[in-house]
Design an enzyme around this catalytic site. Structure first.
Site, mmCIF file in Angstrom:
data_model
loop_
_atom_site.group_PDB
_atom_site.id
_atom_site.type_symbol
_atom_site.label_atom_id
_atom_site.label_comp_id
_atom_site.label_asym_id
_atom_site.label_seq_id
_atom_site.Cartn_x
_atom_site.Cartn_y
_atom_site.Cartn_z
ATOM 1 N N ASN A 25 0.877 -1.178 0.000
ATOM 2 C CA ASN A 25 0.000 0.000 0.000
ATOM 3 C C ASN A 25 0.907 1.219 0.000
ATOM 4 O O ASN A 25 1.445 1.602 1.041
ATOM 5 C CB ASN A 25 -0.910 -0.040 1.241
ATOM 6 C CG ASN A 25 -1.807 1.178 1.322
ATOM 7 O OD1 ASN A 25 -1.883 1.975 0.390
ATOM 8 N ND2 ASN A 25 -2.504 1.315 2.440
ATOM 9 N N LYS A 41 0.089 4.178 -0.450
ATOM 10 C CA LYS A 41 -0.602 5.387 0.043
ATOM 11 C C LYS A 41 -0.297 6.565 -0.890
ATOM 12 O O LYS A 41 -0.191 6.368 -2.101
ATOM 13 C CB LYS A 41 -0.192 5.659 1.497
ATOM 14 C CG LYS A 41 -0.347 4.416 2.368
ATOM 15 C CD LYS A 41 -0.219 4.658 3.837
ATOM 16 C CE LYS A 41 -0.379 3.331 4.561
ATOM 17 N NZ LYS A 41 -0.380 3.460 6.006
ATOM 18 N N HIS A 79 -9.694 1.063 4.504
ATOM 19 C CA HIS A 79 -8.442 1.312 5.241
ATOM 20 C C HIS A 79 -8.725 2.302 6.377
ATOM 21 O O HIS A 79 -9.554 3.201 6.232
ATOM 22 C CB HIS A 79 -7.377 1.878 4.289
ATOM 23 C CG HIS A 79 -6.028 1.881 4.917
ATOM 24 N ND1 HIS A 79 -5.627 2.871 5.772
ATOM 25 C CD2 HIS A 79 -4.995 1.004 4.843
ATOM 26 C CE1 HIS A 79 -4.402 2.599 6.204
ATOM 27 N NE2 HIS A 79 -3.991 1.469 5.645
ATOM 28 N N GLU A 103 -7.183 4.788 7.327
ATOM 29 C CA GLU A 103 -7.008 6.209 6.958
ATOM 30 C C GLU A 103 -8.247 6.738 6.247
ATOM 31 O O GLU A 103 -8.616 7.909 6.405
ATOM 32 C CB GLU A 103 -5.725 6.362 6.119
ATOM 33 C CG GLU A 103 -4.495 6.183 7.013
ATOM 34 C CD GLU A 103 -3.288 5.546 6.349
ATOM 35 O OE1 GLU A 103 -3.212 5.525 5.112
ATOM 36 O OE2 GLU A 103 -2.413 5.057 7.091
ATOM 37 N N GLU A 117 -5.867 -4.928 10.375
ATOM 38 C CA GLU A 117 -4.828 -3.940 10.639
ATOM 39 C C GLU A 117 -5.156 -3.177 11.924
ATOM 40 O O GLU A 117 -5.968 -2.235 11.902
ATOM 41 C CB GLU A 117 -4.742 -2.945 9.476
ATOM 42 C CG GLU A 117 -4.423 -3.603 8.157
ATOM 43 C CD GLU A 117 -3.812 -2.596 7.169
ATOM 44 O OE1 GLU A 117 -2.666 -2.810 6.786
ATOM 45 O OE2 GLU A 117 -4.471 -1.619 6.814
ATOM 46 N N GLY A 159 1.992 2.293 10.651
ATOM 47 C CA GLY A 159 2.949 3.391 10.483
ATOM 48 C C GLY A 159 3.615 3.826 11.779
ATOM 49 O O GLY A 159 4.237 4.882 11.832
ATOM 50 N N SER A 204 2.989 -2.156 10.362
ATOM 51 C CA SER A 204 4.445 -2.157 10.584
ATOM 52 C C SER A 204 5.110 -3.501 10.259
ATOM 53 O O SER A 204 6.068 -3.889 10.914
ATOM 54 C CB SER A 204 4.772 -1.703 12.008
ATOM 55 O OG SER A 204 4.328 -0.364 12.205
#
Ligand code: PGA
Length: 275
Positions: A31, A33, A116, A118, A188, A194, A234
């Site tokens: 991903n 991003k 996701h 985000e 996730e 991250g 991560s």
């Protein structure tokens, strides 16, 4: 009699021997991003070409929309798939800024990442909106990397399983029985994305076994056995092998480490997974 490679972890050996693995091919998603330029992406893909990648993995890279056409052509030549990172639930129309599943397919990509954290947290997408988009994308020929996961406070208060069950319930309310074959689930934990904090292999295994149990109880035995459940948060070359060895971790969704030349080591964790 099946002879398993000596490096294969006990749990996976048992899974193969009992046939409960559902023949799930290991899946590694990248991903990217909102990262990359034409030049940096070209360089990255060139670096990946230099390391052999096992045939035991399905690789799909989530790419920013402007690069989808060029990247999907390059990756197809390496037998990797390409994913968009979002889509809308309409074919076309006055939806400034959105892209449709048809546009994604026309660009050469076969997958889309939906749900996701985000998209949920920065852009306010709800469980129901994500479920609608997932159904629309599947109905229009895309496969979906569908993401779920809990926030830090939710894990600390013991609400992880309930949060994920609610996300799955919203999804299941929209899917037909045969839609499940067109998605993979990426678990996730939001606190691990991250941040450099990874769920321990045991923690990820526990939650992913819960997800598979949910599928068994609410979809079917076949869906539970066949659906690939990825871990994301991560993941990197240094921790992927121990995670891949867990029986309910069928692959990864990887952000930061997917922008690096040695991401091929994560792809090759498939050979440690026993899938
Ligand atoms: P990370 O991101 O690997 O950088 O933690 C994972 C993701 O957001 O899918």
């Amino acid at each position: 009699m099946q002879v398993n490679p000596p490096h294969m972890p006990q749990a996976k050996r048992q899974r193969i021997q009992t046939g409960s693995g559902g023949g799930r091919k290991f899946f590694v998603g990248g991903n990217w991003k909102m990262h990359g330029t034409s030049a940096s992406i070209r360089e990255l893909i060139q670096a990946w070409r230099e390391t052999p990648v096992t045939a035991n993995v399905e690789v799909v890279i989530g790419c920013p929309a402007p690069y989808l056409s060029a990247v999907s052509a390059e990756l197809a030549a390496m037998k990797f798939g390409t994913a968009a990172q979002n889509c809308y639930k309409a074919d076309k129309g006055a939806f400034t800024g959105e892209i449709s599943p048809g546009m994604i397919k026309d660009s050469g990509a076969d997958w889309v990442i939906l749900g996701h954290s985000e998209r949920r947290d920065v852009f306010g997408e709800t469980d129901a909106q994500i479920a609608d988009k997932t159904k629309f994308a599947i109905d229009h020929g895309l496969k979906v990397i569908w993401c779920c996961g809990e926030h830090k406070e939710e894990r600390e208060s013991g609400a992880t399983d309930a949060v994920i069950a609610a996300q799955l319930e919203a999804l299941a309310a929209k899917l037909a029985a045969d839609d499940w074959g067109n998605l993979v689930i990426a678990y996730e934990p939001v606190w691990a994305i991250g941040t450099g904090l990874t769920a321990t292999p045991e923690m990820a295994q526990h939650t992913q076994a819960q997800i598979r149990g949910w599928l068994r109880a609410n979809a079917s035995d076949a869906v539970a056995a066949q659906t690939r459940i990825l871990y994301g948060g991560s993941v990197k070359p240094a921790n992927c092998d121990a995670l891949a060895a867990q029986p309910d971790i069928d692959g990864f969704l990887v952000g930061g480490a997917s922008l690096k030349p040695d991401f091929t080591s994560v792809m090759n964790a498939a050979d440690k997974s026993g899938c």
